[in-house]
Motif scaffolding. Structure first.
Motif, PDB file in Angstrom:
ATOM      1  N   UNK A 299       0.428  -1.505   0.067  1.00  0.00           N
ATOM      2  CA  UNK A 299       0.302  -0.091   0.144  1.00  0.00           C
ATOM      3  C   UNK A 299       0.840   1.347  -0.319  1.00  0.00           C
ATOM      4  N   UNK A 300       2.029   1.383   1.072  1.00  0.00           N
ATOM      5  CA  UNK A 300       2.660   2.104   0.978  1.00  0.00           C
ATOM      6  C   UNK A 300       3.617   2.886  -0.511  1.00  0.00           C
ATOM      7  N   UNK A 301       4.015   1.391  -1.040  1.00  0.00           N
ATOM      8  CA  UNK A 301       4.568   1.831  -2.298  1.00  0.00           C
ATOM      9  C   UNK A 301       3.605   2.491  -3.303  1.00  0.00           C
ATOM     10  N   UNK A 316      -8.454  12.998  -4.750  1.00  0.00           N
ATOM     11  CA  UNK A 316      -8.976  12.627  -4.153  1.00  0.00           C
ATOM     12  C   UNK A 316      -9.357  11.255  -4.266  1.00  0.00           C
ATOM     13  N   UNK A 317      -8.426  10.424  -4.911  1.00  0.00           N
ATOM     14  CA  UNK A 317      -8.314   8.732  -4.348  1.00  0.00           C
ATOM     15  C   UNK A 317      -8.123   8.890  -3.104  1.00  0.00           C
ATOM     16  N   UNK A 318      -6.357   9.757  -2.456  1.00  0.00           N
ATOM     17  CA  UNK A 318      -5.834   9.595  -1.690  1.00  0.00           C
ATOM     18  C   UNK A 318      -6.570  10.531  -0.170  1.00  0.00           C
ATOM     19  N   UNK A 319      -7.527  11.402  -0.442  1.00  0.00           N
ATOM     20  CA  UNK A 319      -9.046  11.675   0.191  1.00  0.00           C
ATOM     21  C   UNK A 319      -9.259  11.732   0.710  1.00  0.00           C
ATOM     22  N   UNK A 320      -9.876  10.310  -0.104  1.00  0.00           N
ATOM     23  CA  UNK A 320     -10.827   9.012  -0.081  1.00  0.00           C
ATOM     24  C   UNK A 320     -10.882   8.431   0.712  1.00  0.00           C
ATOM     25  N   UNK A 321      -9.402   7.292   0.971  1.00  0.00           N
ATOM     26  CA  UNK A 321      -8.224   6.566   1.970  1.00  0.00           C
ATOM     27  C   UNK A 321      -7.643   6.998   3.099  1.00  0.00           C
ATOM     28  N   UNK A 322      -8.062   8.315   2.921  1.00  0.00           N
ATOM     29  CA  UNK A 322      -7.277   8.561   4.588  1.00  0.00           C
ATOM     30  C   UNK A 322      -8.873   8.899   5.636  1.00  0.00           C
ATOM     31  N   UNK A 323     -10.018   8.847   5.184  1.00  0.00           N
ATOM     32  CA  UNK A 323     -10.944   8.401   5.978  1.00  0.00           C
ATOM     33  C   UNK A 323     -11.134   6.802   6.666  1.00  0.00           C
ATOM     34  N   UNK A 324      -9.954   6.557   5.449  1.00  0.00           N
ATOM     35  CA  UNK A 324     -10.107   4.874   6.813  1.00  0.00           C
ATOM     36  C   UNK A 324     -10.573   4.385   7.556  1.00  0.00           C
ATOM     37  N   UNK A 325     -10.706   3.467   8.105  1.00  0.00           N
ATOM     38  CA  UNK A 325     -10.869   3.231   9.700  1.00  0.00           C
ATOM     39  C   UNK A 325      -9.418   2.261  10.470  1.00  0.00           C
ATOM     40  N   UNK A 326      -8.647   2.229   9.114  1.00  0.00           N
ATOM     41  CA  UNK A 326      -7.774   1.839   9.804  1.00  0.00           C
ATOM     42  C   UNK A 326      -6.298   2.765   9.322  1.00  0.00           C
ATOM     43  N   UNK A 327      -6.024   2.876  10.839  1.00  0.00           N
ATOM     44  CA  UNK A 327      -5.589   4.607  11.067  1.00  0.00           C
ATOM     45  C   UNK A 327      -3.787   4.047  10.333  1.00  0.00           C
ATOM     46  N   UNK A 328      -3.021   2.541   9.932  1.00  0.00           N
ATOM     47  CA  UNK A 328      -2.040   2.736   9.366  1.00  0.00           C
ATOM     48  C   UNK A 328      -2.230   3.358   8.117  1.00  0.00           C
ATOM     49  N   UNK A 329      -3.384   2.933   7.106  1.00  0.00           N
ATOM     50  CA  UNK A 329      -3.783   3.543   5.916  1.00  0.00           C
ATOM     51  C   UNK A 329      -4.462   4.765   5.995  1.00  0.00           C
ATOM     52  N   UNK A 330      -4.911   5.262   7.216  1.00  0.00           N
ATOM     53  CA  UNK A 330      -5.234   6.536   7.146  1.00  0.00           C
ATOM     54  C   UNK A 330      -4.164   7.814   6.491  1.00  0.00           C
ATOM     55  N   UNK A 331      -3.239   7.701   8.102  1.00  0.00           N
ATOM     56  CA  UNK A 331      -2.273   8.171   8.088  1.00  0.00           C
ATOM     57  C   UNK A 331      -0.920   8.166   6.878  1.00  0.00           C
ATOM     58  N   UNK A 332      -0.651   7.084   5.968  1.00  0.00           N
ATOM     59  CA  UNK A 332      -0.476   6.984   4.850  1.00  0.00           C
ATOM     60  C   UNK A 332      -0.876   7.639   4.110  1.00  0.00           C
ATOM     61  N   UNK A 333      -2.187   8.194   4.014  1.00  0.00           N
ATOM     62  CA  UNK A 333      -2.636   8.448   3.103  1.00  0.00           C
ATOM     63  C   UNK A 333      -2.776  10.057   3.001  1.00  0.00           C
ATOM     64  N   UNK A 334      -3.131  10.299   4.226  1.00  0.00           N
ATOM     65  CA  UNK A 334      -2.496  11.874   4.669  1.00  0.00           C
ATOM     66  C   UNK A 334      -1.565  11.987   4.373  1.00  0.00           C
ATOM     67  N   UNK A 335      -0.181  11.614   5.228  1.00  0.00           N
ATOM     68  CA  UNK A 335       1.094  11.800   4.511  1.00  0.00           C
ATOM     69  C   UNK A 335       1.646  12.345   2.631  1.00  0.00           C
ATOM     70  N   UNK A 336       0.746  11.242   2.256  1.00  0.00           N
ATOM     71  CA  UNK A 336       1.415  11.096   0.854  1.00  0.00           C
ATOM     72  C   UNK A 336       0.116  12.858   0.201  1.00  0.00           C
TER      73      UNK A 336
END
Length: 414
Positions: A299-301, A316-336
């Motif tokens: 996912x990070x890759x 928009x793609x990363x914005x949707x991902x940033x709302x993930x309930x999985x904190x690791x996934x959400x923070x990766x998208x936010x950082x992106x």
């Protein structure tokens, strides 16, 4: 007297070194704007150089920009690297209002060289548009329509190019017959037609063959019947394919077909978005089922690939991902998102900060907004407006953030 001459030589050398340093700084500003796909900032920088010192100097800096490295965000690739070839080309074409004509068979260096006798950016744009339209017409008429996408092309491009492209693409599809063996269809010829390439990319299809079920989906999307013929073995001869006249786009096509994330990242063309989008969504599905570390690293890759290419659609793609309930996934998208320097990214991050209840998400969003503020002037005003909202649940964080970024020196180009 000898001492005076020696001192004069030293002073001249110092002045020359200062001049070279200033020139390098100007070029670096352009390089950074290009690498980060900040079209508006690039236009502002070039316009200012042209106004102060003339078009010839601005063109000189543009020509040197692909020889100086820019800094990539951590995880997106090497720490420093030269601007990716297709990103550099796309930025040049957008600057010169020829967006959509990039596949013409002439190198970016040759294009810039031909513009050196022009008097202004406007004149250079007009010359390039005329030359590229002529080249594009011949190229499209030959059957090479790949990557000519005028959906978001500059309005100044002749409508005749669009009509010609539509006609040739329709004729190509109408005359296409694909080979079929049992339940497998060879779709390689479809990849070499622009409408086919777009459809296959958007559907996330990988490789050169698919089964009948997926083929029916392709037909439903492309909205045209694609006849097949039975064959004892699947093969395609070179005569059946119109290879891109520009070799960079042949490489891009191969990377898209194979879902080669490393190659797509290294080329950084906006045309890679749909393939990268599918790869990210696919890795998310795998991660949700396995929760494995290796799946998360994938996912990070994928997120880092989007950050490196930096298409507007990725926000928009990363914005949707940033709302993930999985904190690791959400923070990766936010950082992106924190590496996309535009209003859309800021608005998404501020909205997320206002809604977030998880401390890690809140802190990651704050860091991301601070990072965007270094390159996006509008950040301060978007944050300030948000502090006046009664719906924000983290108003205290937002007000402190506003104070922090307001103290920062406005230095958006360096």
């Amino acid at each position: 007297m000898a001492k005076d001459n020696n001192r004069e030589s030293i002073l001249q050398a110092v002045k020359e070194r200062v001049r070279q340093s200033e020139e390098l700084q100007l070029t670096q500003m352009i390089v950074t704007a290009m690498g980060e796909r900040r079209n508006r900032d690039l236009s502002d920088i070039i316009s200012q150089i042209e106004q102060d010192r003339g078009w010839a100097v601005a063109l000189m800096h543009l020509s040197r920009a692909n020889q100086i490295p820019y800094t990539l965000p951590i995880g997106a690739g090497p720490n420093h690297m030269l601007i990716e070839e297709l990103k550099y080309r796309e930025m040049i074409f957008t600057l010169l209002e020829c967006n959509g004509l990039e596949p013409v068979p002439i190198t970016t260096e040759e294009i810039l060289s031909e513009l050196k006798n022009e008097d202004s950016l406007i004149d250079a744009s007009q010359l390039l548009r005329t030359d590229c339209e002529s080249l594009a017409s011949k190229q499209i008429e030959s059957g090479d329509t790949l990557f000519f996408d005028l959906t978001n092309a500059d309005s100044s491009i002749s409508a005749n190019i669009g009509y010609l492209l539509e006609k040739i693409q329709s004729d190509e599809l109408a005359n296409l017959i694909l080979e079929k063996q049992d339940d497998t269809i060879n779709i390689l010829p479809l990849w070499y037609l622009e409408k086919g390439r777009q459809t296959l990319s958007q559907l996330g299809i990988k490789g050169t063959s698919i089964d009948s079920e997926r083929f029916e989906i392709v037909i439903s999307v492309i909205q045209q019947n694609l006849p097949t013929t039975e064959s004892t073995e699947l093969h395609v001869t070179d005569k059946q394919l119109n290879y891109p006249s520009n070799p960079h786009y042949q490489k891009l096509l191969t990377s898209i077909i194979n879902h080669d994330i490393e190659s797509l990242s290294s080329q950084s063309s906006r045309h890679s978005f749909h393939s990268l989008k599918f790869m990210l969504e696919n890795t998310l599905d795998i991660y949700e089922n396995s929760q494995s570390s290796s799946a998360f690293w994938n996912i990070l890759s994928c997120v880092n690939a989007h950050v490196r290419v930096r298409t507007p659609e990725s926000v928009m793609l990363l914005e949707n991902l940033a709302h993930s309930k999985d904190t690791r996934v959400a923070t990766a998208a936010i950082t992106g998102l924190g590496n996309f320097y535009n209003e859309a990214s800021v608005s998404a991050l501020v909205d997320l900060l206002c809604r977030a209840k998880n401390n890690e998400v809140v802190n990651t969003a704050i860091r991301a907004i601070k990072n965007v503020s270094k390159r996006c002037l509008e950040t301060k005003y978007i944050v300030r407006n948000a502090t006046e909202s009664k719906l924000c649940t983290n108003i205290g964080h937002l007000k402190r953030l506003y104070k922090d970024i307001w103290k920062e020196v406005d230095d958006y180009y360096l």
